[in-house]
Design a protein around this motif. Structure first.
Motif, mmCIF file in Angstrom:
data_model
loop_
_atom_site.group_PDB
_atom_site.id
_atom_site.type_symbol
_atom_site.label_atom_id
_atom_site.label_comp_id
_atom_site.label_asym_id
_atom_site.label_seq_id
_atom_site.Cartn_x
_atom_site.Cartn_y
_atom_site.Cartn_z
ATOM 1 N N PHE A 10 -39.227 1.990 -79.124
ATOM 2 C CA PHE A 10 -39.405 1.348 -80.431
ATOM 3 C C PHE A 10 -38.559 0.086 -80.459
ATOM 4 O O PHE A 10 -37.797 -0.202 -79.528
ATOM 5 N N ILE A 11 -38.692 -0.668 -81.550
ATOM 6 C CA ILE A 11 -37.884 -1.874 -81.734
ATOM 7 C C ILE A 11 -36.410 -1.538 -81.470
ATOM 8 O O ILE A 11 -35.961 -0.473 -81.862
ATOM 9 N N VAL A 17 -46.944 -0.445 -76.637
ATOM 10 C CA VAL A 17 -46.716 0.829 -77.333
ATOM 11 C C VAL A 17 -46.008 0.586 -78.665
ATOM 12 O O VAL A 17 -46.387 1.150 -79.698
ATOM 13 N N VAL A 18 -44.989 -0.268 -78.650
ATOM 14 C CA VAL A 18 -44.241 -0.563 -79.872
ATOM 15 C C VAL A 18 -45.133 -1.276 -80.887
ATOM 16 O O VAL A 18 -45.118 -0.952 -82.090
ATOM 17 N N ASN A 19 -45.911 -2.245 -80.433
ATOM 18 C CA ASN A 19 -46.808 -2.958 -81.350
ATOM 19 C C ASN A 19 -47.797 -2.008 -82.010
ATOM 20 O O ASN A 19 -48.058 -2.089 -83.215
ATOM 21 N N PRO A 40 -35.714 6.078 -79.904
ATOM 22 C CA PRO A 40 -34.400 5.704 -79.375
ATOM 23 C C PRO A 40 -33.625 4.844 -80.368
ATOM 24 O O PRO A 40 -34.220 4.097 -81.153
ATOM 25 N N SER A 41 -32.325 4.948 -80.342
ATOM 26 C CA SER A 41 -31.475 4.206 -81.271
ATOM 27 C C SER A 41 -31.502 2.716 -80.968
ATOM 28 O O SER A 41 -31.952 2.277 -79.904
ATOM 29 N N MET A 62 -34.037 1.773 -63.110
ATOM 30 C CA MET A 62 -34.963 0.752 -62.633
ATOM 31 C C MET A 62 -35.572 -0.062 -63.769
ATOM 32 O O MET A 62 -36.293 -1.029 -63.529
ATOM 33 N N TYR A 63 -35.284 0.336 -65.023
ATOM 34 C CA TYR A 63 -35.866 -0.340 -66.178
ATOM 35 C C TYR A 63 -34.864 -0.221 -67.327
ATOM 36 O O TYR A 63 -35.070 0.541 -68.263
ATOM 37 N N PRO A 64 -33.737 -0.957 -67.289
ATOM 38 C CA PRO A 64 -32.633 -0.772 -68.232
ATOM 39 C C PRO A 64 -32.983 -1.018 -69.698
ATOM 40 O O PRO A 64 -32.264 -0.555 -70.585
ATOM 41 N N ASP A 65 -34.081 -1.726 -69.975
ATOM 42 C CA ASP A 65 -34.486 -1.947 -71.367
ATOM 43 C C ASP A 65 -35.060 -0.684 -72.004
ATOM 44 O O ASP A 65 -35.252 -0.628 -73.210
#
Length: 211
Positions: A10-11, A17-19, A40-41, A62-65
């Motif tokens: 999420f944002i 997915v978020v959109n 997620p926070s 592998m995808y820290p974001d």
């Protein structure tokens, strides 16, 4: 209908997915369906009319974001207070399992959306040998839901071929207000794609130009 939603992302992360989730929350507000979102926070406390419960996770190496929230997170207190009539899992992988287990325990209908080709990503990351394991894992989650949604007929057939059950298509639309021919701009079109712009000008009349 009171709907509890669980999303793995999420944002402030922005992706398809978020959109889609944001548009869904706006739709629920417009239709008057009370909802609550577990994600997620790090995001807002509320989106549209939906309270957002941020849960702490850990970044994927592998995808820290991307934050992974463990499925053992305790959400029973918030759900007991909200009393959902439906639980919807958005791209279930980890956090969403908490919602799935709650729904199964309380005999609440559960739906799930498949939106990311994780098995395909495994090939991209050079670990294609994990694809069968990923398919098996996702199948074990989705096949516990009462109904599964695919974003296209192609994806629906792919899921069915991988033995996913109860799969229906939940298509995506285009915002006709945001993406409208009335917003066509010659300068911007040429800046984004000089070749296609030149071709368009050579074959279309101005009233048929689209952005």
């Amino acid at each position: 209908m009171k709907i509890a939603l669980f999303s793995e992302v999420f944002i402030p992360k922005i992706d398809g997915v978020v959109n889609t989730t944001c548009r869904l929350l706006t739709y629920l507000q417009e239709r008057g369906h009370p909802s609550i979102l577990f994600a997620p926070s790090g995001g807002p406390k509320q989106y549209a009319s939906t309270p957002v419960i941020g849960l702490y996770g850990f970044p994927l190496p592998m995808y820290p974001d991307l934050q992974i929230v463990p499925p053992i997170v305790n959400v029973s207190e918030q759900l007991d207070a909200f009393k959902p009539e439906l639980i919807h899992l958005i791209n279930p992988f980890s956090l969403c399992l908490a919602g799935l287990w709650y729904g199964l325990q309380k005999n609440i209908p559960v739906t799930a959306s498949y939106q990311t080709d994780l098995a395909g990503y495994a090939n991209y990351w050079g670990v294609g040998y994990l694809s069968p394991i990923i398919w098996a894992y996702l199948r074990s989650i989705h096949n516990q839901a009462d109904l599964n949604f695919a974003p296209s007929h192609f994806t629906q057939q792919e899921l069915i071929a991988n033995q996913f059950q109860r799969v229906k298509v939940w298509g995506r639309g285009v915002d006709g207000t945001l993406f409208s021919p009335s917003k066509f701009d010659d300068t911007m079109r040429y800046r984004l794609s000089p070749v296609s712009y030149t071709h368009l000008r050579a074959h279309e009349t101005p009233e048929h130009l689209v952005c």
